[in-house]
Design a protein around this motif. Structure first.
Motif, PDB file in Angstrom:
ATOM      1  N   ILE A   1       1.370   6.400  -0.005  1.00  0.00           N
ATOM      2  CA  ILE A   1      -0.013   6.465   0.485  1.00  0.00           C
ATOM      3  C   ILE A   1      -0.573   5.052   0.660  1.00  0.00           C
TER       4      ILE A   1
ATOM      5  N   TRP B   1      -4.281   3.553   1.537  1.00  0.00           N
ATOM      6  CA  TRP B   1      -5.639   4.102   1.608  1.00  0.00           C
ATOM      7  C   TRP B   1      -6.657   3.015   1.843  1.00  0.00           C
TER       8      TRP B   1
ATOM      9  N   PRO C   1      -6.995   8.816  -2.598  1.00  0.00           N
ATOM     10  CA  PRO C   1      -5.671   9.201  -3.108  1.00  0.00           C
ATOM     11  C   PRO C   1      -5.751  10.295  -4.178  1.00  0.00           C
TER      12      PRO C   1
END
Ligand code: PRX
Length: 651
Positions: free
Chosen positions: A104, A106, A151
């Motif tokens: 991820i 972000w 997240p």
């Protein structure tokens, strides 16, 4: 240019065809139309063979005995199989080079950045799953997640999946009433939220909305609060706990539960044509296979790609293509918390330039907003990292498609216009970027294993370029299994009209090449800026206001939002119609459902046009709302004078 996606005629004029570029096709998994057709044929004739091959690429704690059991309208996929979705999104990659790859990336609206590698994400998910266990949230329990696109939303979803708890994500723009309805319907025992989130520079008071929703008592016994915006909040002793504090009590060891393939994964509420939102239930094995293989083939996703789906995690697109699909494929998924025009209208392009995003998946309503904001915002940025573009959520008008292709894709990125629904779980009708020539405005051809048709009211398939209802013949792995706690509604709504065929609620036509052109919803459901809104939900919110006697809500074509919400309202006797009251009613809907459902226009009327049997004639209201002359049949109208009054211009 007038945009009217309901007008089938306008599509008929669209003759442009874009063939996949040779360079793209050469590297793609599906390289040409012939290969697509061969695989498609196999997927329809031998679905067991096709889907087991896909499923074998994933990790199962126990192999399935049987691919499909179809007792219409109930399907079970990969029967006897045991697996864990979070293990497929995380653990599966830890033994490969992906271990230290970004899972991820972000960015918060104020500009903070975070990166979580697969190993780090795995650890956070395990720890948070232990927090859930510590708070007595176990297998099969329902958990509401009311978080912004941070997240922690993905972590909370994956942690639920890891222990077999069933999550129900509620969009952060929904109000306290909407949260309460969803708690009530799902019987959730816990809720995960944040103190606040950022939107256009302001703070959305998520925790306060939760407090309002829980007032008076619900089934929720525990609220876990992530500290995001550091705004002041109330913590209810004995009920509310801080996410970061809870982490202090747990370790990072949490083996994934071996769950039955049909174990419920999530419930996601969506609008239907009656007042109450439907809890769409998705289960584990089939859903995973569906989102895994659509992400792989539709986006032709590669290990080196950074994939950005701009949807909020609160919608199905966020579930399938921000979180589960990309992670199941070991890709890097990009998440952004805020608004596209904050602080300026070039936020998306800045993000793409800085992060070298490769695949962008967004909504037509956003594209139309970008067009309106002006090309200069796009031109300021280097978008050359992009190699593929996608759209979803509503029909895209050909001009917006062309703009997207030219200005964002630099004329070298294929555009995949993907048609699907909350109910379908995964993409259903779509181009495959290396194989299927695209026509702007058409979602083109069915994905593997999907057998759609356009039918007349008797269920007979219509000929080329004739409009009708879009149905799907037979089951597919990522299909909804039922409406939570309402099997009768599931049967009636989707499967009663044409036996063993799923009714999508959309109208469509198929052209001479077999391409699908989706016209939009045919039931009383609006599509406003890509969000499905039930007219009756908005009506009941309006009628709950003390001054309102009756309300009818219809959609009007809107250049930017696809459709806008027009409310016709009759007031109780003695109540004065004023502009202040209009504002009050709009806010009232905002409080009861959320800002996205606020009527764009409120019109007061002395009476609503009704048939002799008392049914509101929405067709007439639609024509009035869009300023058109009432042209259709009015012979069933009870009181003709109502029409003339409604058509009178606004003060
Ligand atoms: O009317 C279709 C429209 O959005 C509806 C599904 O809405 P929802 O369940 O909220 O899911 C949205 C994201 C998957 C459909 O019934 N729709 C979605 N994608 C398209 C579309 N209409 C035309 N073209 C599309 N690509």
């Amino acid at each position: 240019m007038k945009i009217d996606n309901r007008n089938i005629e306008s599509h008929l004029k669209e003759k442009r065809v874009f063939k996949p570029a040779k360079e793209f096709a050469r590297k793609a998994r599906i390289k040409n139309l012939a290969q697509y057709r061969r695989m498609y044929r196999e997927s329809i004739r031998q679905p067991d063979k096709f889907w087991s091959r896909e499923a074998k690429e994933l990790s199962w704690q126990k192999r399935w005995r049987k691919v499909l059991e179809w007792k219409a309208p109930f399907a079970k996929w990969f029967i006897g199989g045991k697996l864990n979705l979070s293990a497929n999104c995380l653990d599966r990659h830890l033994t490969t080079h992906r271990r230290n790859k970004a899972a991820i990336l972000w960015e918060g609206e104020p500009g903070e950045k975070r990166t979580l590698t697969y190993q780090q994400l795995h650890r956070e998910v395990c720890r948070f799953a232990n927090v859930l266990k510590r708070n007595k949230i176990g297998k099969g329990r329902r958990v509401i997640i009311y978080l912004p696109t941070i997240p922690e939303a993905a972590i909370a979803m994956l942690a639920c999946a890891r222990i077999g708890a069933v999550h129900s994500v509620v969009f952060g723009g929904f109000s306290a009433d909407s949260i309460r309805d969803r708690i009530h319907d799902s019987g959730a025992i816990a809720l995960i939220t944040a103190d606040g989130s950022y939107r256009r520079g302001g703070i959305v008071p998520l925790k306060k909305n939760v407090d309002d929703a829980l007032r008076g008592g619900t089934s929720v016994k525990r609220v876990i609060v992530f500290q995001r915006a550091h705004n002041e909040i109330h913590m209810e002793e004995g009920r509310d706990v801080w996410w970061h504090r809870e982490l202090e009590y747990v370790d990072d060891n949490c083996p994934p539960a071996a769950l039955d393939s049909e174990h419920p994964l999530y419930i996601l509420y969506t609008s239907g044509s009656t007042g109450k939102p439907k809890g769409i239930l998705h289960t584990t094995g089939g859903y995973l296979v569906g989102i895994y293989s659509t992400t792989k083939y539709v986006f032709d996703i590669r290990d080196e790609d950074i994939f950005w789906c701009t949807a909020d995690v609160g919608w199905v697109t966020g579930h399938s293509y921000v979180v589960y699909g990309p992670l199941a494929n070991g890709a890097t998924t990009f998440m952004y918390e805020g608004a596209p025009n904050w602080p300026e209208p070039d936020r998306f392009w800045k993000i793409i330039e800085q992060n070298r995003i490769n695949i962008l998946y967004t909504a037509p309503t956003a594209i139309r907003a970008f067009i309106r904001w002006g090309d200069q915002w796009v031109k300021k940025h280097d978008l050359s990292s992009l190699r593929l573009l996608g759209t979803v959520g509503e029909p895209i008008n050909p001009e917006a498609w062309i703009w997207y292709h030219k200005n964002i894709g630099g004329e070298h990125c294929p555009v995949v216009d993907t048609w699907w629904q909350t109910e379908t779980g995964a993409i259903m009708i779509t181009p495959l970027p290396g194989a299927i020539p695209t026509k702007p405005g058409s979602a083109t051809l069915p994905f593997f294993g999907v057998d759609p048709a356009v039918v007349d009211p008797n269920g007979k398939e219509v000929g080329a370029n004739v409009g009708g209802k879009l149905i799907i013949r037979g089951p597919w792995p990522s299909m909804l299994r039922t409406i939570y706690r309402d099997t009768e509604r599931y049967k009636k709504q989707y499967w009663s009209e044409y036996k063993e065929n799923y009714v999508t609620g959309d109208g469509a036509r198929r052209d001479e090449d077999g391409y699908f052109w989706i016209v939009g919803r045919i039931d009383d459901v609006l599509n406003v800026a890509g969000h499905r809104l039930g007219t009756s939900e908005i009506e009941s919110a309006l009628v709950s206001h003390v001054r309102v006697a009756e309300a009818a809500v219809v959609g009007r074509p809107d250049e930017l939002k696809g459709q806008s919400v027009v409310a016709f309202v009759t007031l109780k006797s003695g109540v004065d119609a004023s502009n202040d009251l209009k504002g009050e009613l709009r806010d009232h809907v905002g409080v009861h459902i959320g800002a996205i459902a606020k009527p764009d226009e409120v019109r007061f009327a002395e009476a609503l046009p009704k048939t002799r049997s008392g049914k509101i004639m929405r067709r007439l209201l639609k024509e009035i709302a869009s300023g058109a002359k009432v042209s259709g049949d009015t012979t069933t109208l009870e009181d003709f004078s109502v029409l003339t009054k409604l058509a009178e211009p606004e003060e």
